[in-house]
Write a protein that holds these residues in place. Structure first.
Motif, PDB file in Angstrom:
ATOM      1  N   VAL A   1       0.834  -1.206   0.000  1.00  0.00           N
ATOM      2  CA  VAL A   1       0.000   0.000   0.000  1.00  0.00           C
ATOM      3  C   VAL A   1       0.867   1.253   0.000  1.00  0.00           C
ATOM      4  CG1 VAL A   1      -1.597   1.374   1.403  1.00  0.00           C
ATOM      5  CG2 VAL A   1      -2.023  -1.070   1.051  1.00  0.00           C
ATOM      6  N   ARG A   2       1.933   1.232   0.779  1.00  0.00           N
ATOM      7  CA  ARG A   2       2.808   2.406   0.860  1.00  0.00           C
ATOM      8  C   ARG A   2       3.465   2.684  -0.496  1.00  0.00           C
ATOM      9  NH1 ARG A   2       5.529   0.911   5.410  1.00  0.00           N
ATOM     10  NH2 ARG A   2       3.765   1.547   6.666  1.00  0.00           N
TER      11      ARG A   2
ATOM     12  N   ASP B   1       2.548   6.072  -3.047  1.00  0.00           N
ATOM     13  CA  ASP B   1       3.638   7.049  -3.185  1.00  0.00           C
ATOM     14  C   ASP B   1       3.491   7.791  -4.507  1.00  0.00           C
ATOM     15  OD1 ASP B   1       5.950   8.513  -3.307  1.00  0.00           O
ATOM     16  OD2 ASP B   1       7.307   6.802  -3.127  1.00  0.00           O
ATOM     17  N   PRO B   2       3.382   9.122  -4.470  1.00  0.00           N
ATOM     18  CA  PRO B   2       3.282   9.881  -5.724  1.00  0.00           C
ATOM     19  C   PRO B   2       4.478   9.664  -6.648  1.00  0.00           C
ATOM     20  CG  PRO B   2       2.699  11.258  -3.846  1.00  0.00           C
ATOM     21  CD  PRO B   2       3.274   9.994  -3.287  1.00  0.00           C
ATOM     22  N   ASN B   3       5.588   9.195  -6.085  1.00  0.00           N
ATOM     23  CA  ASN B   3       6.796   8.952  -6.883  1.00  0.00           C
ATOM     24  C   ASN B   3       7.001   7.466  -7.183  1.00  0.00           C
ATOM     25  OD1 ASN B   3       7.599  11.760  -6.838  1.00  0.00           O
ATOM     26  ND2 ASN B   3       8.155  11.438  -4.698  1.00  0.00           N
TER      27      ASN B   3
ATOM     28  N   ASP C   1       8.161   1.513 -10.864  1.00  0.00           N
ATOM     29  CA  ASP C   1       7.362   0.885 -11.924  1.00  0.00           C
ATOM     30  C   ASP C   1       8.206   0.637 -13.172  1.00  0.00           C
ATOM     31  OD1 ASP C   1       5.234   1.021 -10.241  1.00  0.00           O
ATOM     32  OD2 ASP C   1       4.188   2.630 -11.298  1.00  0.00           O
ATOM     33  N   VAL C   2       9.069   1.591 -13.500  1.00  0.00           N
ATOM     34  CA  VAL C   2       9.910   1.448 -14.693  1.00  0.00           C
ATOM     35  C   VAL C   2      10.820   0.236 -14.543  1.00  0.00           C
ATOM     36  CG1 VAL C   2      11.758   2.518 -16.027  1.00  0.00           C
ATOM     37  CG2 VAL C   2       9.822   3.894 -15.270  1.00  0.00           C
TER      38      VAL C   2
ATOM     39  N   ARG D   1      -3.532   8.270   0.739  1.00  0.00           N
ATOM     40  CA  ARG D   1      -2.638   8.434  -0.407  1.00  0.00           C
ATOM     41  C   ARG D   1      -2.952   7.385  -1.482  1.00  0.00           C
ATOM     42  NH1 ARG D   1       3.482   9.441   1.692  1.00  0.00           N
ATOM     43  NH2 ARG D   1       3.774   9.695  -0.549  1.00  0.00           N
ATOM     44  N   LEU D   2      -3.283   6.183  -1.042  1.00  0.00           N
ATOM     45  CA  LEU D   2      -3.655   5.139  -1.988  1.00  0.00           C
ATOM     46  C   LEU D   2      -4.953   5.517  -2.710  1.00  0.00           C
ATOM     47  CD1 LEU D   2      -3.041   2.211  -3.021  1.00  0.00           C
ATOM     48  CD2 LEU D   2      -4.646   1.422  -1.271  1.00  0.00           C
ATOM     49  N   TYR D   3      -5.936   5.981  -1.947  1.00  0.00           N
ATOM     50  CA  TYR D   3      -7.211   6.377  -2.555  1.00  0.00           C
ATOM     51  C   TYR D   3      -7.011   7.537  -3.534  1.00  0.00           C
ATOM     52  CZ  TYR D   3     -11.960   8.046  -3.198  1.00  0.00           C
ATOM     53  OH  TYR D   3     -13.140   8.445  -3.768  1.00  0.00           O
ATOM     54  N   ALA D   4      -6.127   8.459  -3.190  1.00  0.00           N
ATOM     55  CA  ALA D   4      -5.874   9.605  -4.064  1.00  0.00           C
ATOM     56  C   ALA D   4      -5.376   9.143  -5.434  1.00  0.00           C
ATOM     57  CB  ALA D   4      -4.853  10.537  -3.423  1.00  0.00           C
ATOM     58  N   ARG D   5      -4.596   8.067  -5.444  1.00  0.00           N
ATOM     59  CA  ARG D   5      -4.105   7.554  -6.731  1.00  0.00           C
ATOM     60  C   ARG D   5      -5.214   6.862  -7.515  1.00  0.00           C
ATOM     61  NH1 ARG D   5       0.505   2.915  -8.050  1.00  0.00           N
ATOM     62  NH2 ARG D   5       0.070   2.882 -10.300  1.00  0.00           N
ATOM     63  N   PHE D   6      -6.097   6.135  -6.828  1.00  0.00           N
ATOM     64  CA  PHE D   6      -7.127   5.341  -7.503  1.00  0.00           C
ATOM     65  C   PHE D   6      -8.496   6.030  -7.510  1.00  0.00           C
ATOM     66  CE2 PHE D   6      -3.820   2.312  -6.687  1.00  0.00           C
ATOM     67  CZ  PHE D   6      -3.862   1.455  -7.771  1.00  0.00           C
TER      68      PHE D   6
END
Length: 364
Positions: A249-250, A254-256, A261-262, A342-347
């Motif tokens: 989840v962390r 994370d916005p970064n 991912d790359v 923060r997780l919800y903000a991404r999804f």
């Protein structure tokens, strides 16, 4: 006798009037959803990252592809359940279009139709169908349906499990394998669909499948990806246990997160957003199925695509598609509110686009 006959005719006339009014309301709803503001978000959409195609034109799928045969004006009796299903799916598309137009959510709802997106879309030219893969929502079964339709196997039961995900053997071309002009033609004219489920429950499924059970023996998740997440996001570095849901989840919140991912490559498709996978605000999908109502949605999709007489969706085990609120709350019970937010903000885009409620444990 004459009075009785007149009353009978009056009742028949009244019933016919009600039926005409009802059909007018259904047709009106369909026309509104299909043709209302066709340039609402098409004019400002992200350009296709292709050499020749600049954007997907708003050319809608022919009526027979949007509307099952029972809804065509043939004079046949209409199925009440089919009408309800059609209205449900039209409401979903209307919600999607409204959220796509919401400028405040643009960063969470829009994406370029890049090669990454085109790699997710499988093609059935024989029946003019595109299916966008959204992992952890029963996509294996839909792949089997398309494999049969493409003629690689004559029935779903004949398909070996190891062939389904082997794209050298399963006969499922990806949209990215076509030329720019052929991509554009298929995006504009084919029946297009994908499946979604509650975003947080999907993440739990991805975590369990890749880092706990790992049934297909994909060792890179445990031996490469998990250590990378632990090194970056575990608070207590002295712990030696494997990847925990809290670490996962962390990382996702994370916005970064993209720098990891790359490194992980396309393995991230199991937990990236539906927006990133299928570009639902850029591509005009015909139907969006929900995992929670798959028992109804799967037959509807087959009928709307005009293939229900050729193949059936595999039997769904009882209870497997039901949203498990208790399980979701249990997994998130040990996670800090800051990390969940923060997780919800991404999804958030996925929640809003497809009508999923913000979790209760974020509201308390």
């Amino acid at each position: 006798w004459l009075t009785s006959d007149n009353m009978h005719h009056q009742w028949l006339l009244l019933a016919a009037c009600f039926w005409v009014i009802f059909m007018f309301m259904v047709a009106s709803k369909f026309i509104t959803l299909t043709f209302k503001d066709p340039d609402g978000y098409g004019a400002k959409q992200e350009p296709l990252i292709l050499t020749a195609v600049t954007k997907v034109e708003e050319v809608h799928v022919p009526a027979e592809k949007h509307w099952p045969e029972e809804f065509q004006p043939t004079g046949k009796a209409f199925s009440g359940s089919l009408i309800r299903q059609a209205l449900v799916h039209m409401e979903r598309l209307e919600l999607l279009r409204n959220v796509c137009r919401d400028a405040a959510l643009r960063n969470l709802s829009h994406t370029a139709v890049s090669k990454f997106v085109l790699d997710r879309i499988f093609v059935c030219d024989k029946h003019k169908i595109l299916f966008c893969q959204t992992p952890k929502v029963g996509n294996t079964q839909w792949k089997k349906v398309l494999i049969v339709l493409n003629g690689a196997f004559s029935s779903i039961e004949e398909i070996p499990e190891n062939v389904v995900h082997d794209h050298e053997k399963n006969g499922l071309p990806r949209l990215s394998s076509f030329s720019d002009s052929e991509i554009k033609k298929r995006l504009n004219l084919y029946f297009k669909f994908f499946i979604v489920r509650d975003p947080f429950e999907r993440l739990i499924s991805a975590f369990k499948d890749k880092f706990v059970h790992n049934p297909r023996f994909e060792p890179w998740y445990r031996h490469e990806i998990a250590p990378g997440i632990i090194r970056k996001y575990r608070k207590n570095r002295t712990e030696t246990k494997g990847l925990q849901f809290e670490d996962f989840v962390r990382y996702l919140g994370d916005p970064n997160h993209r720098w990891l991912d790359v490194q992980f490559g396309d393995h991230i498709i199991h937990w990236v957003t539906y927006v990133e996978l299928c570009a639902p605000c850029e591509i005009t999908y015909s139907v969006i199925g929900h995992h929670e109502t798959l028992e109804n949605d799967a037959p509807y999709i087959l009928k709307a695509a005009g293939i229900d007489h050729l193949v059936s969706y595999p039997t769904i085990p009882p209870g497997i598609t039901v949203y498990n609120k208790t399980k979701v709350e249990r997994y998130f019970s040990g996670i800090s509110k800051r990390d969940i937010r923060r997780l919800y903000a991404r999804f958030e885009g996925d929640f809003k686009l497809f009508g999923y409620r913000e979790p209760d444990f974020l509201l308390n």
